[in-house]
Design an enzyme around this catalytic site. Structure first.
Site, mmCIF file in Angstrom:
data_model
loop_
_atom_site.group_PDB
_atom_site.id
_atom_site.type_symbol
_atom_site.label_atom_id
_atom_site.label_comp_id
_atom_site.label_asym_id
_atom_site.label_seq_id
_atom_site.Cartn_x
_atom_site.Cartn_y
_atom_site.Cartn_z
ATOM 1 N N THR A 1 -5.008 5.621 -7.178
ATOM 2 C CA THR A 1 -4.719 7.020 -6.840
ATOM 3 C C THR A 1 -5.964 7.862 -6.567
ATOM 4 O O THR A 1 -5.854 9.072 -6.388
ATOM 5 C CB THR A 1 -3.909 7.681 -7.966
ATOM 6 O OG1 THR A 1 -4.640 7.591 -9.201
ATOM 7 C CG2 THR A 1 -2.557 7.003 -8.133
ATOM 8 N N ILE B 1 -0.342 -6.509 -10.961
ATOM 9 C CA ILE B 1 0.486 -6.633 -9.758
ATOM 10 C C ILE B 1 -0.304 -7.119 -8.543
ATOM 11 O O ILE B 1 0.286 -7.510 -7.540
ATOM 12 C CB ILE B 1 1.214 -5.313 -9.424
ATOM 13 C CG1 ILE B 1 0.237 -4.218 -8.991
ATOM 14 C CG2 ILE B 1 2.080 -4.875 -10.596
ATOM 15 C CD1 ILE B 1 0.928 -3.003 -8.397
ATOM 16 N N LYS C 1 -0.517 3.464 0.933
ATOM 17 C CA LYS C 1 0.803 3.773 0.378
ATOM 18 C C LYS C 1 1.895 3.576 1.431
ATOM 19 O O LYS C 1 2.995 3.088 1.116
ATOM 20 C CB LYS C 1 0.827 5.191 -0.172
ATOM 21 C CG LYS C 1 -0.078 5.432 -1.362
ATOM 22 C CD LYS C 1 0.295 4.562 -2.566
ATOM 23 C CE LYS C 1 1.555 5.036 -3.248
ATOM 24 N NZ LYS C 1 1.836 4.273 -4.499
ATOM 25 N N TYR D 1 -6.046 6.283 1.496
ATOM 26 C CA TYR D 1 -5.045 6.234 0.435
ATOM 27 C C TYR D 1 -3.639 6.299 1.026
ATOM 28 O O TYR D 1 -2.768 5.485 0.698
ATOM 29 C CB TYR D 1 -5.280 7.385 -0.539
ATOM 30 C CG TYR D 1 -4.141 7.625 -1.500
ATOM 31 C CD1 TYR D 1 -3.886 6.737 -2.541
ATOM 32 C CD2 TYR D 1 -3.321 8.749 -1.374
ATOM 33 C CE1 TYR D 1 -2.835 6.956 -3.423
ATOM 34 C CE2 TYR D 1 -2.276 8.979 -2.250
ATOM 35 C CZ TYR D 1 -2.041 8.080 -3.269
ATOM 36 O OH TYR D 1 -0.994 8.299 -4.138
#
Length: 287
Positions: A61, A36, A128, A124
């Site tokens: 993650t 992706i 997101k 992180y």
């Protein structure tokens, strides 16, 4: 419905795909099939797959790793989401994108609603949150599903880590001043199935039900109790761990909007944990 799932294998996709297959055709896409982070590959591949819906389970993650590998995390969590959204927009295909409780700063004293303003504390969370914005900015037909503290049969996760510690037989410490909502991947997957079939697009929170949240320490105690372990567990503060990424002190997600919208009631966290423990082999859960 023909559903393309990106991010295979993975902690969520490994439990999600069998549940989706009870009612739909699933096209699993591993990294060699669909990277992706490669815009052209995404734009060229998805049209040939002819999906009716795309689910993005791919993600960087490693919360601490993102602090020093921010661009790598951003390529997956933000730009990868954008590439999928562009392809879905071109073909008028809905996209379900998985996000996180770490988009919030933990300053709340009540569970976060989907409409609350994100203020991520770590790299992180920032990637997101950016990914969410890219999806919502490009698409009208989208599901943003924020979840928290995911565990399941495969992949590294907190429950597996505690089970491994229990087998080691030595006392250990767990953070007691961070409160969250544990989420069994099967519980999450069941909710995703109901959500996509509803076609009620928007941003949702989907975790195990906790009625206010659970500390990592209390969650660890419940795991040990579920396997009959009397191993000593010591509380520790997040500050004592000195981890690179700051975690929110309170990141409980409120799932009531999801239940109101589509009728799905997540399992209570203790019930979900017990079902998961019961599904393990005797070797996995022997203290």
């Amino acid at each position: 419905m023909r559903i393309l799932v990106a991010g295979v294998p993975g902690l969520l996709s490994d439990d999600l795909i069998p549940i989706l297959r009870t009612r739909h055709e699933v096209v699993p896409c591993s990294l060699p099939d669909l990277d992706i982070t490669d815009r052209e590959a995404v734009l060229n591949t998805i049209p040939h797959m002819l999906p009716d819906l795309v689910i993005n389970c791919a993600g960087y993650t490693n919360v601490d790793g993102a602090e020093t590998h921010f661009e790598e995390a951003r390529r997956v969590n933000a730009l990868g989401a954008r590439h999928l959204a562009l392809s879905c927009r071109d073909r008028d295909i809905p996209l379900l994108h998985i996000s996180t409780d770490y988009v919030f700063d933990g300053q709340s004293v009540i569970p976060y609603q989907p409409g609350d303003t994100p203020r991520p504390l770590n790299a992180y969370g920032r990637t997101k949150w950016e990914g969410e914005g890219l999806v919502t900015g490009l698409l009208e037909k989208y599901f943003i599903v924020r979840t928290s503290s995911l565990y399941g049969k495969n992949g590294p996760n907190f429950v597996r880590a505690i089970l491994n510690k229990a087998q080691g037989g030595k006392p250990f410490s767990v953070v007691a001043d961070q409160v969250m909502s544990p989420t069994w991947a099967v519980n999450l997957s069941r909710g995703i199935l109901v959500l996509i079939e509803s076609e009620k697009y928007g941003t949702y929170h989907l975790t195990d039900r906790t009625d206010g949240g659970v500390s990592w320490y209390d969650f660890a105690r419940a795991i040990l109790k579920a396997i009959g372990s009397k191993l000593e567990l010591l509380p520790i503060t997040a500050g004592e761990l000195k981890r690179p990424a700051i975690r929110p002190a309170y990141s409980v997600l409120d799932t009531r909007q999801l239940t109101s919208a589509v009728g799905f009631q997540p399992l209570f966290w203790r019930e979900a944990l017990q079902e998961f423990i019961s599904s393990l082999s005797a070797e996995d859960k022997t203290p």
